[in-house]
Design a protein around this motif. Structure first.
Motif, PDB file in Angstrom:
ATOM      1  N   ASP A   1      25.552 -13.478   3.405  1.00 24.05           N
ATOM      2  CA  ASP A   1      25.377 -12.060   3.753  1.00 24.05           C
ATOM      3  C   ASP A   1      24.063 -11.873   4.495  1.00 24.05           C
ATOM      4  OD1 ASP A   1      25.687  -9.325   4.415  1.00 24.05           O
ATOM      5  OD2 ASP A   1      26.492  -8.721   2.348  1.00 24.05           O
ATOM      6  N   LEU A   2      23.964 -11.831   5.522  1.00 23.88           N
ATOM      7  CA  LEU A   2      22.669 -11.610   6.604  1.00 23.88           C
ATOM      8  C   LEU A   2      22.720 -10.363   7.504  1.00 23.88           C
ATOM      9  CD1 LEU A   2      22.242 -15.358   7.351  1.00 23.88           C
ATOM     10  CD2 LEU A   2      20.746 -14.093   5.688  1.00 23.88           C
ATOM     11  N   ARG A   3      23.595  -9.303   6.932  1.00 25.15           N
ATOM     12  CA  ARG A   3      23.615  -8.171   7.595  1.00 25.15           C
ATOM     13  C   ARG A   3      22.200  -7.337   7.869  1.00 25.15           C
ATOM     14  NH1 ARG A   3      27.811  -4.758   4.316  1.00 25.15           N
ATOM     15  NH2 ARG A   3      26.932  -6.158   2.829  1.00 25.15           N
ATOM     16  N   GLY A   4      22.163  -7.208   9.264  1.00 24.53           N
ATOM     17  CA  GLY A   4      20.696  -6.421   9.624  1.00 24.53           C
ATOM     18  C   GLY A   4      19.593  -7.696   9.660  1.00 24.53           C
ATOM     19  N   ALA A   5      19.636  -8.852   9.303  1.00 20.37           N
ATOM     20  CA  ALA A   5      18.724  -9.918   9.151  1.00 20.37           C
ATOM     21  C   ALA A   5      17.923  -9.820  10.650  1.00 20.37           C
ATOM     22  CB  ALA A   5      19.048 -10.922   8.537  1.00 20.37           C
ATOM     23  N   ARG A   6      16.713 -10.243  10.560  1.00 21.58           N
ATOM     24  CA  ARG A   6      15.964 -10.430  11.971  1.00 21.58           C
ATOM     25  C   ARG A   6      15.132 -11.923  11.671  1.00 21.58           C
ATOM     26  NH1 ARG A   6      14.378  -7.549  16.285  1.00 21.58           N
ATOM     27  NH2 ARG A   6      12.565  -8.411  17.261  1.00 21.58           N
ATOM     28  N   PHE A   7      15.554 -12.648  12.845  1.00 24.08           N
ATOM     29  CA  PHE A   7      14.898 -13.964  12.899  1.00 24.08           C
ATOM     30  C   PHE A   7      14.241 -14.073  14.178  1.00 24.08           C
ATOM     31  CE2 PHE A   7      19.107 -14.393  10.420  1.00 24.08           C
ATOM     32  CZ  PHE A   7      18.688 -15.408   9.713  1.00 24.08           C
TER      33      PHE A   7
ATOM     34  N   ARG B   1      28.834 -20.957   9.264  1.00 23.55           N
ATOM     35  CA  ARG B   1      30.261 -20.538   9.101  1.00 23.55           C
ATOM     36  C   ARG B   1      30.522 -19.702   7.968  1.00 23.55           C
ATOM     37  NH1 ARG B   1      32.502 -25.995   7.752  1.00 23.55           N
ATOM     38  NH2 ARG B   1      30.341 -26.301   6.551  1.00 23.55           N
ATOM     39  N   GLN B   2      31.424 -18.572   8.273  1.00 25.23           N
ATOM     40  CA  GLN B   2      31.659 -17.701   7.739  1.00 25.23           C
ATOM     41  C   GLN B   2      30.622 -16.467   7.131  1.00 25.23           C
ATOM     42  OE1 GLN B   2      34.267 -19.101   4.491  1.00 25.23           O
ATOM     43  NE2 GLN B   2      35.951 -19.543   6.380  1.00 25.23           N
ATOM     44  N   ALA B   3      29.614 -16.582   7.679  1.00 25.64           N
ATOM     45  CA  ALA B   3      28.303 -15.830   7.380  1.00 25.64           C
ATOM     46  C   ALA B   3      28.650 -14.469   8.175  1.00 25.64           C
ATOM     47  CB  ALA B   3      27.095 -16.473   7.831  1.00 25.64           C
TER      48      ALA B   3
ATOM     49  N   GLY C   1      25.885 -18.505   0.754  1.00 26.41           N
ATOM     50  CA  GLY C   1      26.306 -17.694   0.054  1.00 26.41           C
ATOM     51  C   GLY C   1      25.151 -16.384  -0.471  1.00 26.41           C
ATOM     52  N   VAL C   2      24.009 -16.708  -0.137  1.00 29.03           N
ATOM     53  CA  VAL C   2      23.092 -15.695  -0.313  1.00 29.03           C
ATOM     54  C   VAL C   2      23.342 -14.434   0.093  1.00 29.03           C
ATOM     55  CG1 VAL C   2      21.439 -16.126   1.503  1.00 29.03           C
ATOM     56  CG2 VAL C   2      20.434 -15.609  -0.662  1.00 29.03           C
ATOM     57  N   LYS C   3      22.979 -13.286  -0.468  1.00 28.91           N
ATOM     58  CA  LYS C   3      22.749 -11.834   0.007  1.00 28.91           C
ATOM     59  C   LYS C   3      21.521 -11.334   0.461  1.00 28.91           C
ATOM     60  CE  LYS C   3      26.912 -10.722  -2.744  1.00 28.91           C
ATOM     61  NZ  LYS C   3      27.695 -11.603  -2.142  1.00 28.91           N
ATOM     62  N   ALA C   4      21.283 -11.468   1.591  1.00 31.43           N
ATOM     63  CA  ALA C   4      19.740 -11.059   2.047  1.00 31.43           C
ATOM     64  C   ALA C   4      19.897 -10.175   3.122  1.00 31.43           C
ATOM     65  CB  ALA C   4      19.296 -12.516   2.372  1.00 31.43           C
ATOM     66  N   HIS C   5      20.517  -8.933   2.744  1.00 33.79           N
ATOM     67  CA  HIS C   5      20.839  -7.769   3.602  1.00 33.79           C
ATOM     68  C   HIS C   5      19.019  -7.622   4.287  1.00 33.79           C
ATOM     69  CE1 HIS C   5      24.176  -5.955   1.574  1.00 33.79           C
ATOM     70  NE2 HIS C   5      24.351  -7.305   2.044  1.00 33.79           N
ATOM     71  N   ASN C   6      18.918  -7.321   5.704  1.00 34.96           N
ATOM     72  CA  ASN C   6      17.850  -6.961   6.138  1.00 34.96           C
ATOM     73  C   ASN C   6      16.594  -7.945   6.027  1.00 34.96           C
ATOM     74  OD1 ASN C   6      18.714  -4.645   7.275  1.00 34.96           O
ATOM     75  ND2 ASN C   6      18.670  -3.607   5.263  1.00 34.96           N
ATOM     76  N   GLY C   7      17.098  -9.486   5.708  1.00 34.33           N
ATOM     77  CA  GLY C   7      15.905 -10.193   5.693  1.00 34.33           C
ATOM     78  C   GLY C   7      15.031 -10.292   6.775  1.00 34.33           C
TER      79      GLY C   7
ATOM     80  N   MET D   1      19.301  -8.954  -2.485  1.00 35.63           N
ATOM     81  CA  MET D   1      17.986  -9.561  -2.500  1.00 35.63           C
ATOM     82  C   MET D   1      17.510  -9.331  -1.055  1.00 35.63           C
ATOM     83  SD  MET D   1      17.153 -13.836  -2.718  1.00 35.63           S
ATOM     84  CE  MET D   1      18.434 -14.120  -3.680  1.00 35.63           C
ATOM     85  N   TYR D   2      16.133  -9.406  -1.192  1.00 32.59           N
ATOM     86  CA  TYR D   2      15.358  -9.290   0.333  1.00 32.59           C
ATOM     87  C   TYR D   2      14.548 -10.585   0.532  1.00 32.59           C
ATOM     88  CZ  TYR D   2      12.228  -7.497   3.683  1.00 32.59           C
ATOM     89  OH  TYR D   2      11.544  -7.577   4.734  1.00 32.59           O
ATOM     90  N   LEU D   3      14.850 -11.267   1.498  1.00 33.21           N
ATOM     91  CA  LEU D   3      14.246 -12.407   1.873  1.00 33.21           C
ATOM     92  C   LEU D   3      13.358 -12.175   2.891  1.00 33.21           C
ATOM     93  CD1 LEU D   3      16.940 -15.129   1.748  1.00 33.21           C
ATOM     94  CD2 LEU D   3      14.799 -15.030   0.510  1.00 33.21           C
ATOM     95  N   ARG D   4      12.132 -12.639   2.730  1.00 30.57           N
ATOM     96  CA  ARG D   4      11.020 -12.805   3.766  1.00 30.57           C
ATOM     97  C   ARG D   4      10.564 -13.991   4.162  1.00 30.57           C
ATOM     98  NH1 ARG D   4       7.492  -8.581   6.362  1.00 30.57           N
ATOM     99  NH2 ARG D   4       6.212  -9.747   7.722  1.00 30.57           N
ATOM    100  N   SER D   5      10.471 -14.779   5.094  1.00 31.24           N
ATOM    101  CA  SER D   5       9.696 -15.997   5.332  1.00 31.24           C
ATOM    102  C   SER D   5       8.792 -15.879   6.520  1.00 31.24           C
ATOM    103  CB  SER D   5      10.631 -17.132   5.356  1.00 31.24           C
ATOM    104  OG  SER D   5      11.175 -17.124   6.736  1.00 31.24           O
ATOM    105  N   ARG D   6       7.783 -16.194   6.532  1.00 26.67           N
ATOM    106  CA  ARG D   6       6.800 -16.330   7.742  1.00 26.67           C
ATOM    107  C   ARG D   6       6.105 -17.522   7.462  1.00 26.67           C
ATOM    108  NH1 ARG D   6       4.524 -12.814  11.556  1.00 26.67           N
ATOM    109  NH2 ARG D   6       2.504 -13.364  12.027  1.00 26.67           N
TER     110      ARG D   6
END
Length: 79
Positions: A39-45, A56-58, A17-23, A1-6
């Motif tokens: 799973d926030l691998r490659g996410a940008r905040f 925890r455990q993310a 538990g959300v899977k949001a690679h590159n969110g 799943m791709y997440l984007r918030s602005r």
């Protein structure tokens, strides 16, 4: 799943538990939210209030936190 918030305000949200690679999360208020086991691998905040969030455990491999408020956030056992 791709997440984007602005420019959103979603305090105390459940992202556990959300899977949001590159969110992408920008200029948002997510304080007190639960990202445990996410799973926030490659996410940008960018400029995000993450105060008191639970990571925890993310999986944060490759994630970037730029100008974020991480005070009181739980970062135990993250990858």
């Amino acid at each position: 799943m791709y997440l984007r918030s602005r420019s959103v305000a979603l305090p105390e949200s459940d992202f556990a538990g959300v899977k949001a690679h590159n969110g992408k999360f920008e200029a948002s208020k997510l304080q007190g939210s639960d990202f445990s086991g996410a799973d926030l691998r490659g996410a940008r905040f960018d400029t995000v209030s993450l105060r008191g969030c639970d990571f925890r455990q993310a999986d944060l491999r490759g994630a970037a936190f730029v100008d974020c408020d991480l005070r009181e956030a739980s970062l135990h056992a993250v990858l």
